[in-house]
Design a protein around this motif. Structure first.
Motif, mmCIF file in Angstrom:
data_model
loop_
_atom_site.group_PDB
_atom_site.id
_atom_site.type_symbol
_atom_site.label_atom_id
_atom_site.label_comp_id
_atom_site.label_asym_id
_atom_site.label_seq_id
_atom_site.Cartn_x
_atom_site.Cartn_y
_atom_site.Cartn_z
ATOM 1 N N ARG A 219 1.766 51.994 -27.163
ATOM 2 C CA ARG A 219 1.802 53.222 -27.955
ATOM 3 C C ARG A 219 1.509 54.443 -27.088
ATOM 4 N NH1 ARG A 219 1.604 52.213 -33.504
ATOM 5 N NH2 ARG A 219 0.673 54.245 -33.933
ATOM 6 N N LEU A 220 0.538 54.306 -26.184
ATOM 7 C CA LEU A 220 0.140 55.421 -25.337
ATOM 8 C C LEU A 220 1.302 55.900 -24.467
ATOM 9 C CD1 LEU A 220 -3.231 55.566 -23.410
ATOM 10 C CD2 LEU A 220 -1.127 56.292 -22.304
ATOM 11 N N LYS A 221 2.097 54.975 -23.964
ATOM 12 C CA LYS A 221 3.240 55.323 -23.119
ATOM 13 C C LYS A 221 4.183 56.313 -23.809
ATOM 14 C CE LYS A 221 3.661 51.036 -20.377
ATOM 15 N NZ LYS A 221 4.289 51.406 -19.104
ATOM 16 N N HIS A 222 4.261 56.226 -25.148
ATOM 17 C CA HIS A 222 5.238 57.034 -25.906
ATOM 18 C C HIS A 222 4.584 58.143 -26.720
ATOM 19 C CE1 HIS A 222 8.318 54.199 -24.730
ATOM 20 N NE2 HIS A 222 7.555 53.208 -25.162
ATOM 21 N N TYR A 223 3.288 58.420 -26.476
ATOM 22 C CA TYR A 223 2.621 59.472 -27.245
ATOM 23 C C TYR A 223 3.356 60.821 -27.190
ATOM 24 C CZ TYR A 223 -1.786 57.092 -28.536
ATOM 25 O OH TYR A 223 -2.744 56.296 -29.104
ATOM 26 N N PRO A 224 3.728 61.325 -26.008
ATOM 27 C CA PRO A 224 4.324 62.669 -25.975
ATOM 28 C C PRO A 224 5.577 62.815 -26.842
ATOM 29 C CG PRO A 224 3.667 62.017 -23.777
ATOM 30 C CD PRO A 224 3.530 60.794 -24.645
ATOM 31 N N GLU A 225 6.498 61.824 -26.754
ATOM 32 C CA GLU A 225 7.724 61.971 -27.562
ATOM 33 C C GLU A 225 7.525 61.598 -29.025
ATOM 34 O OE1 GLU A 225 8.575 58.102 -25.075
ATOM 35 O OE2 GLU A 225 7.427 59.956 -24.839
ATOM 36 N N LYS A 226 6.521 60.788 -29.312
ATOM 37 C CA LYS A 226 6.279 60.361 -30.704
ATOM 38 C C LYS A 226 5.506 61.395 -31.508
ATOM 39 C CE LYS A 226 7.971 56.065 -30.864
ATOM 40 N NZ LYS A 226 8.986 55.623 -31.849
ATOM 41 N N VAL A 227 4.463 61.976 -30.893
ATOM 42 C CA VAL A 227 3.585 62.878 -31.660
ATOM 43 C C VAL A 227 3.523 64.293 -31.091
ATOM 44 C CG1 VAL A 227 2.167 60.963 -32.464
ATOM 45 C CG2 VAL A 227 1.491 62.174 -30.388
ATOM 46 N N GLY A 228 4.213 64.539 -29.967
ATOM 47 C CA GLY A 228 4.181 65.862 -29.354
ATOM 48 C C GLY A 228 3.058 65.986 -28.344
ATOM 49 N N ALA A 303 -1.369 69.303 -10.530
ATOM 50 C CA ALA A 303 0.087 69.273 -10.711
ATOM 51 C C ALA A 303 0.633 67.868 -10.509
ATOM 52 C CB ALA A 303 0.737 70.244 -9.736
ATOM 53 N N ASP A 304 -0.104 67.046 -9.771
ATOM 54 C CA ASP A 304 0.392 65.703 -9.483
ATOM 55 C C ASP A 304 -0.194 64.649 -10.423
ATOM 56 O OD1 ASP A 304 -2.173 65.925 -8.557
ATOM 57 O OD2 ASP A 304 -1.818 64.820 -6.678
ATOM 58 N N ASN A 305 -0.571 65.079 -11.633
ATOM 59 C CA ASN A 305 -1.111 64.123 -12.603
ATOM 60 C C ASN A 305 -0.143 62.982 -12.850
ATOM 61 O OD1 ASN A 305 -3.643 65.053 -13.190
ATOM 62 N ND2 ASN A 305 -2.965 66.437 -14.815
ATOM 63 N N ILE A 306 -0.713 61.800 -13.098
ATOM 64 C CA ILE A 306 0.151 60.676 -13.430
ATOM 65 C C ILE A 306 0.648 60.825 -14.864
ATOM 66 C CG2 ILE A 306 -1.058 59.188 -11.798
ATOM 67 C CD1 ILE A 306 -2.453 57.890 -14.123
ATOM 68 N N SER A 307 1.668 60.081 -15.220
ATOM 69 C CA SER A 307 2.301 60.198 -16.533
ATOM 70 C C SER A 307 1.614 59.303 -17.569
ATOM 71 C CB SER A 307 3.769 59.799 -16.418
ATOM 72 O OG SER A 307 3.849 58.410 -16.098
ATOM 73 N N TYR A 308 1.960 59.527 -18.833
ATOM 74 C CA TYR A 308 1.476 58.653 -19.903
ATOM 75 C C TYR A 308 1.968 57.226 -19.687
ATOM 76 C CZ TYR A 308 -0.547 62.331 -22.833
ATOM 77 O OH TYR A 308 -1.349 63.334 -23.319
ATOM 78 N N ASN A 309 3.155 57.108 -19.139
ATOM 79 C CA ASN A 309 3.692 55.780 -18.856
ATOM 80 C C ASN A 309 2.830 55.044 -17.831
ATOM 81 O OD1 ASN A 309 6.011 53.856 -19.253
ATOM 82 N ND2 ASN A 309 6.154 54.129 -17.033
ATOM 83 N N GLU A 310 2.392 55.784 -16.803
ATOM 84 C CA GLU A 310 1.526 55.181 -15.782
ATOM 85 C C GLU A 310 0.144 54.851 -16.346
ATOM 86 O OE1 GLU A 310 2.765 57.036 -11.536
ATOM 87 O OE2 GLU A 310 2.410 58.498 -13.122
#
Length: 334
Positions: A219-228, A303-310
């Motif tokens: 669920r965490l991997k898809h937080y940005p596109e699912k909930v903004g 700026a080099d933060n890792i992604s939600y996917n990572e």
């Protein structure tokens, strides 16, 4: 009123800390990690349908009250436990019991405890502390996560004991009425380990134990596109908050369970538990690493933060490590 001489020891977590402090008062010496382990306190759950302050709930320990219940049952301690319909009745009964020289455990909301710094006050209604007497109108408090004893006024204590929200404390108070003269820790340790392994590996519902970690990771991997982006930050922030700030925190509970295994190794004369203690300490470090990177994402520190996917992949790594660990633990000959 009887003056109660109560020995306060600061601990990492309120429930296991109250157990250790209360029991020691009655001559039953048990460390906080031992209480946590016998009570099978280590756990994981992610409940997207149970909202805490509007965001999905995550827990790194078993539900409140379960550790206390299990420890009492396994050690043969009989507790008197009461809830009340009104603050007046709750205060009358508290006064009656402490007047007899009996320290009392109470359930409270952190939000209404004035001795907590404002930044630490939030609506968490399952905080345990001990009331062990009065100084004038004020109550003497041994709160296990504080470094020393303190006091609380009657109005604030009533507010804390009757806070609204889930779960409602309803003025709950409890104290031992029968303590065993002598105990053996061997069987309770075995029961606690077996239960912890079962809960972490074998609950069929996907939201709990090791399965729950993987459930959250996906669920965490898809937080940005699912909930903004904004809500994704709130959701992730709560996962970290529950891990690092609430009670002992997720990694902290792993370190505490590791300390329990080290102590249990001596009691049971089982060196394999010492090895597993070190392994679990390493897993606690994995959780801390996840929290560090997740915190940077929430605060947009680099700026080099890792992604939600990572971040999701990091959680999957934690799940894999805990699955291996608990499978090994379940196979130790106790």
């Amino acid at each position: 009123m009887s003056e109660i001489s109560f020995s306060h020891v600061q601990t990492a977590h309120c429930e296991s800390g109250v157990i250790s402090n209360l029991f020691r008062h009655y001559g039953l010496s048990i460390s906080e990690p031992m209480a946590f382990g016998i009570g099978a306190g280590i756990f994981f759950g992610h409940l997207p349908f149970v909202k805490v302050n509007g965001v999905p709930g995550t827990t790194y320990r078993i539900w409140p009250g379960a550790i206390f219940q299990r420890v009492c049952e396994r050690l043969g301690v009989k507790m008197q436990s009461q809830k009340f319909s009104s603050p007046e009745k709750a205060q009358q009964e508290l006064d009656r019991v402490i007047a007899q020289g009996i320290p009392v455990g109470v359930l409270s909301s952190v939000y209404y405890l004035p001795y907590f710094p404002p930044s630490y006050r939030f609506h968490f209604n399952a905080h345990n502390l001990v009331i062990y007497g009065k100084n004038g109108e004020n109550y003497r408090v041994s709160d296990p996560i504080m470094d020393t004893v303190t006091e609380i006024d009657p109005a604030s204590l009533s507010e804390a004991r009757f806070a609204k929200g889930f779960p409602e404390p309803k003025g709950k108070m409890y104290y031992p009425v029968t303590m065993p003269a002598d105990i053996s820790l061997q069987k309770p340790i075995k029961q606690g380990i077996e239960q912890a392994c079962h809960y972490m590996l074998k609950i069929p519902v996907p939201m709990f134990g090791v399965k729950g970690m993987r459930f959250l990771a996906k669920r965490l991997k898809h937080y940005p596109e699912k909930v903004g982006d904004r809500r994704a930050t709130l959701y992730l922030g709560n996962v970290i908050r529950m891990q690092e700030e609430i009670g002992t925190g997720g990694a902290g509970f792993r370190f505490m369970y590791a300390a329990f295994l080290q102590e249990a190794a001596g009691v049971l004369q089982q060196p394999e538990l010492s090895k597993l203690s070190l392994e679990l300490t390493g897993i606690g470090d994995l959780w801390r690493n996840f929290a560090f990177h997740a915190g940077r994402v929430c605060k947009s520190r680099a700026a080099d933060n890792i992604s939600y996917n990572e971040l999701g992949d990091m959680l999957i790594q934690c799940a894999a490590a805990e699955e291996v660990f608990f499978k090994k633990l379940s196979k130790v000959q106790l």
